[in-house]
Design a protein around this motif. Sequence first.
Motif, PDB file in Angstrom:
ATOM      1  N   GLY A  66      38.064  24.751  39.663  1.00 49.57           N
ATOM      2  CA  GLY A  66      36.775  25.498  39.689  1.00 49.57           C
ATOM      3  C   GLY A  66      36.569  26.803  39.208  1.00 49.57           C
ATOM      4  O   GLY A  66      35.189  27.362  39.397  1.00 49.57           O
ATOM      5  N   HIS A  67      37.751  27.436  38.690  1.00 46.41           N
ATOM      6  CA  HIS A  67      37.541  28.913  38.199  1.00 46.41           C
ATOM      7  C   HIS A  67      37.431  28.739  36.671  1.00 46.41           C
ATOM      8  O   HIS A  67      37.961  27.752  35.956  1.00 46.41           O
ATOM      9  CB  HIS A  67      38.958  29.644  38.491  1.00 46.41           C
ATOM     10  N   GLY A  68      36.387  29.260  36.330  1.00 39.85           N
ATOM     11  CA  GLY A  68      36.077  29.462  34.876  1.00 39.85           C
ATOM     12  C   GLY A  68      37.004  30.372  33.885  1.00 39.85           C
ATOM     13  O   GLY A  68      37.295  31.356  34.557  1.00 39.85           O
ATOM     14  N   HIS A  69      37.255  29.921  32.786  1.00 35.51           N
ATOM     15  CA  HIS A  69      37.993  30.717  31.876  1.00 35.51           C
ATOM     16  C   HIS A  69      37.083  30.885  30.660  1.00 35.51           C
ATOM     17  O   HIS A  69      36.427  30.269  30.007  1.00 35.51           O
ATOM     18  CB  HIS A  69      39.443  30.000  31.402  1.00 35.51           C
ATOM     19  N   TYR A  73      48.790  29.035  27.860  1.00 33.93           N
ATOM     20  CA  TYR A  73      49.026  29.239  29.294  1.00 33.93           C
ATOM     21  C   TYR A  73      47.827  29.299  30.011  1.00 33.93           C
ATOM     22  O   TYR A  73      47.696  29.883  30.937  1.00 33.93           O
ATOM     23  CB  TYR A  73      49.563  30.824  29.151  1.00 33.93           C
ATOM     24  N   HIS A  74      46.889  28.215  29.713  1.00 33.55           N
ATOM     25  CA  HIS A  74      45.612  28.261  30.451  1.00 33.55           C
ATOM     26  C   HIS A  74      45.793  27.975  32.072  1.00 33.55           C
ATOM     27  O   HIS A  74      44.812  28.330  32.682  1.00 33.55           O
ATOM     28  CB  HIS A  74      44.663  27.176  29.750  1.00 33.55           C
ATOM     29  N   ARG A  75      46.805  27.316  32.461  1.00 36.93           N
ATOM     30  CA  ARG A  75      47.189  26.941  33.675  1.00 36.93           C
ATOM     31  C   ARG A  75      47.225  28.214  34.594  1.00 36.93           C
ATOM     32  O   ARG A  75      47.383  28.242  35.757  1.00 36.93           O
ATOM     33  CB  ARG A  75      47.933  26.024  33.921  1.00 36.93           C
ATOM     34  N   ASP A  76      48.034  29.004  33.842  1.00 34.41           N
ATOM     35  CA  ASP A  76      48.430  30.512  34.357  1.00 34.41           C
ATOM     36  C   ASP A  76      47.269  31.446  34.525  1.00 34.41           C
ATOM     37  O   ASP A  76      47.559  32.637  34.999  1.00 34.41           O
ATOM     38  CB  ASP A  76      49.766  30.974  33.978  1.00 34.41           C
ATOM     39  N   ILE A  77      46.287  31.556  33.567  1.00 33.11           N
ATOM     40  CA  ILE A  77      45.408  32.416  33.401  1.00 33.11           C
ATOM     41  C   ILE A  77      44.050  32.263  34.133  1.00 33.11           C
ATOM     42  O   ILE A  77      43.417  31.192  34.287  1.00 33.11           O
ATOM     43  CB  ILE A  77      44.874  32.503  31.996  1.00 33.11           C
ATOM     44  N   ILE A  78      43.814  33.067  35.297  1.00 30.35           N
ATOM     45  CA  ILE A  78      42.645  32.987  36.085  1.00 30.35           C
ATOM     46  C   ILE A  78      41.220  33.372  35.431  1.00 30.35           C
ATOM     47  O   ILE A  78      40.012  32.654  35.388  1.00 30.35           O
ATOM     48  CB  ILE A  78      42.806  33.856  37.290  1.00 30.35           C
ATOM     49  N   SER A  79      41.522  34.590  34.738  1.00 32.50           N
ATOM     50  CA  SER A  79      40.266  35.016  33.949  1.00 32.50           C
ATOM     51  C   SER A  79      40.708  36.378  33.253  1.00 32.50           C
ATOM     52  O   SER A  79      41.953  36.768  33.257  1.00 32.50           O
ATOM     53  CB  SER A  79      39.372  35.755  34.917  1.00 32.50           C
ATOM     54  N   ASN A  80      39.907  36.513  32.046  1.00 37.19           N
ATOM     55  CA  ASN A  80      40.260  37.893  31.098  1.00 37.19           C
ATOM     56  C   ASN A  80      38.976  38.467  31.221  1.00 37.19           C
ATOM     57  O   ASN A  80      37.859  38.046  31.243  1.00 37.19           O
ATOM     58  CB  ASN A  80      40.981  37.625  30.180  1.00 37.19           C
ATOM     59  N   MET A  81      39.213  39.903  30.916  1.00 41.88           N
ATOM     60  CA  MET A  81      38.039  40.668  30.529  1.00 41.88           C
ATOM     61  C   MET A  81      38.472  41.601  29.045  1.00 41.88           C
ATOM     62  O   MET A  81      39.490  41.931  29.011  1.00 41.88           O
ATOM     63  CB  MET A  81      37.926  41.841  31.410  1.00 41.88           C
TER      64      MET A  81
END
Length: 155
Positions: free
Chosen positions: A151-154, A84-92
Motif C-alpha cells: 500500500g505504500h507508493g514508490h 531494491y524496490h522492496r527496501d525503499i519506502i519513499s524518496n524525495m
Amino acid sequence: MADKEELTRFGVSFPAPLIEQFDEYVEEQGYANRSEAIRDLARKALLEPSRLKSEQLVAGTIVMVYDHHARELPLLLMEIQHDYHRDIISNMHVHLNHNQCLEIIAVRGQLARLRQLHQQIQVQKGVTYAELSVTFAEEEHAGDQHDHHQGHGHR
C-alpha cells in the motif's frame, strides 16, 4: 521515556574543559539536564549501522548528492533503486542548483541489503555524497516478509 521505566544511576567523570563544552551543548540543544542528553547520545551510538548485526531489520535514510549531468547517472541510480524496490519506502528529489541534485531515500529492511544499496550508490561516478543513517531497529517477527510495504507508493 515510559513512566514505568526504572532508572539506574551511575557516575561519570569528565575533564573540566569537556564538561564545559558538554554543558553548552546541553543548553544549546534544549535538554532539561545532562542525563537527558547522555541518554540521547547513548541511543544514537547504539543505532550506528556499524554496530548492528547485518541480518537485523532496520529503517532509516540514504542521503545522496549527485551531478545530474554525469553521463547516464540519473538512469543508473533509478535502476539501482528499482533493484531494491522492496527496501525503499519513499524518496524525495530536490534540485539544489543547475548541476546538483539531493535525493533522500527512506529505507526499511535487512541492514545487509541497505548497506549493499548504499555501497552501490556511493561508488557511482558523479555521486559526491552518500550516507546511510539508521534511525530505527526492530526485532524480526516470524512471517515478516516485507508486508509493511503493501500500500505504500514508490516514485
